[in-house]
Motif scaffolding. Sequence first.
Motif, PDB file in Angstrom:
ATOM      1  N   GLN A 218     -13.695  -7.481  -2.523  1.00  0.00           N
ATOM      2  CA  GLN A 218     -13.617  -6.722  -3.773  1.00  0.00           C
ATOM      3  C   GLN A 218     -14.670  -7.209  -4.760  1.00  0.00           C
ATOM      4  OE1 GLN A 218      -9.915  -5.494  -5.572  1.00  0.00           O
ATOM      5  NE2 GLN A 218      -8.756  -6.182  -3.795  1.00  0.00           N
ATOM      6  N   THR A 250     -10.091   2.914  -9.434  1.00  0.00           N
ATOM      7  CA  THR A 250     -10.626   3.880  -8.472  1.00  0.00           C
ATOM      8  C   THR A 250     -11.926   3.376  -7.858  1.00  0.00           C
ATOM      9  OG1 THR A 250      -9.588   5.719  -9.671  1.00  0.00           O
ATOM     10  CG2 THR A 250     -11.414   6.268  -8.203  1.00  0.00           C
ATOM     11  N   THR A 253     -11.332   0.616  -5.354  1.00  0.00           N
ATOM     12  CA  THR A 253     -10.888   1.158  -4.068  1.00  0.00           C
ATOM     13  C   THR A 253     -12.062   1.690  -3.265  1.00  0.00           C
ATOM     14  OG1 THR A 253      -8.776   1.786  -5.106  1.00  0.00           O
ATOM     15  CG2 THR A 253      -9.289   2.776  -2.974  1.00  0.00           C
ATOM     16  N   LEU A 306      -7.704   3.139   2.582  1.00  0.00           N
ATOM     17  CA  LEU A 306      -8.337   2.977   1.277  1.00  0.00           C
ATOM     18  C   LEU A 306      -9.063   4.246   0.838  1.00  0.00           C
ATOM     19  CD1 LEU A 306      -9.706  -0.632   1.810  1.00  0.00           C
ATOM     20  CD2 LEU A 306      -8.158   0.038  -0.052  1.00  0.00           C
ATOM     21  N   HIS A 309      -6.646   6.767  -0.374  1.00  0.00           N
ATOM     22  CA  HIS A 309      -6.139   6.360  -1.688  1.00  0.00           C
ATOM     23  C   HIS A 309      -7.189   6.651  -2.762  1.00  0.00           C
ATOM     24  CE1 HIS A 309      -3.682   4.313  -4.568  1.00  0.00           C
ATOM     25  NE2 HIS A 309      -4.544   3.327  -4.761  1.00  0.00           N
ATOM     26  N   TYR A 310      -8.463   6.360  -2.464  1.00  0.00           N
ATOM     27  CA  TYR A 310      -9.530   6.685  -3.412  1.00  0.00           C
ATOM     28  C   TYR A 310      -9.555   8.184  -3.722  1.00  0.00           C
ATOM     29  CZ  TYR A 310     -13.982   8.540  -4.742  1.00  0.00           C
ATOM     30  OH  TYR A 310     -14.933   9.307  -5.355  1.00  0.00           O
ATOM     31  N   ALA A 377      -3.015  -0.322  -3.052  1.00  0.00           N
ATOM     32  CA  ALA A 377      -3.345  -0.780  -4.409  1.00  0.00           C
ATOM     33  C   ALA A 377      -2.732  -2.145  -4.716  1.00  0.00           C
ATOM     34  CB  ALA A 377      -2.868   0.249  -5.422  1.00  0.00           C
TER      35      ALA A 377
END
Length: 377
Positions: A218, A250, A253, A306, A309-310, A377
């Motif tokens: 990250q 966002t 992610t 991911l 989710h984004y 998340a």
Amino acid sequence: MPARPTVPTGPTGLGTEAARLLLRRPALPDSAAEAVPELHTCGPLRDDRALGETVNDRLLDWAADVGIYPGRLEEIRAADFGRLVMLCYPDTDDVERLLAPARCTLAAWAMDDHYCDDTTLGAAPHLLGSRLAAAAAAADRLRLPGRYATEFDDAVRDDPVLTAVRSAVEHLATVATPAQVTRARHAMTSLFPGMAQEATWRATSRVPAVWEYLVNRQANSFRPCLAVIDAVGGYQLADDVWSDPRLQHTLTTATLASSLLNDLYSVHREARDTGQDFNLPLSIAAEDNCSLPEAIERGAALHNQLMRHYEAQAATLALAGPPELRRYLVGVSAWCGGNHAWHHGNPRYASSPPTGLSSWAQPPRRRQRTSDEGDPA
């Protein structure tokens, strides 16, 4: 103002542009990298080969001028960062604007290679902290008093990586606002904790736990590339829009997913490397005691989780945000699609799978000159 990219048909109406882009799934080129499972990504919005070649030529001229990758510029040419930038920033065809992210990207890549990974270029874990501190100062145009300023400038000129960092940020300032340059500097220096964390793993010959590796990824991610999307496109997100925690979540992610995509395409090359590279499938294989192909499948499933989710986050923000935020989110999705297309067809990642995991030995010290479900998340 550069022409806007054409977005595929789909839902219409105010606030649906980013949502329509997320539905685009065109086929990628036939020259796929080996052994990478199908990944859930957007497709690139354009593929202008001539523009990519022009950017690549200009980028190589700059790399030669600043002195990074001595004797290896043809390898960098083959990696085709000009094509990466052409694919990832479809909001403009202005070469000078495209050279801004191209130089910043190659400068960051050079930091990773010269300082962290490649001992033949002088990488040494015990020097990394001081080198990264100097790189942060070079990016920030640190002003020192009196003769110390001259000594610092001499140190920058003597180190091609520092020269590249300073030059890249200065070029960005010719196409971006001061606020956008500050944002880009912050994004670039946010890579440094992740680089330092990898150095501790190398120094202790330790394979990180998967959770620890994901924390690292990250930080040590493609975030600097996404931080300049609006600057390259010739517009600017308002400060309160950029700093909104929902947008930052966002982007985290998206950048984590894109970084894991890089891991998946790099894994076979890095699994054979005795220089102790770090990679999600390698951490999964070590932690779960599974084969490399199984670890790759699990890594691909996490990437796809991911990305979905984004997409959900981006669609929600696009429907409620101002027009420039919708345009920016289109740019983020286009960046993710372009990044995938570049990896998918790049010879850097088209290597044959190894028969097994190589040993991870600590590199010699050499001194350079002075499940798709759930919510991640």
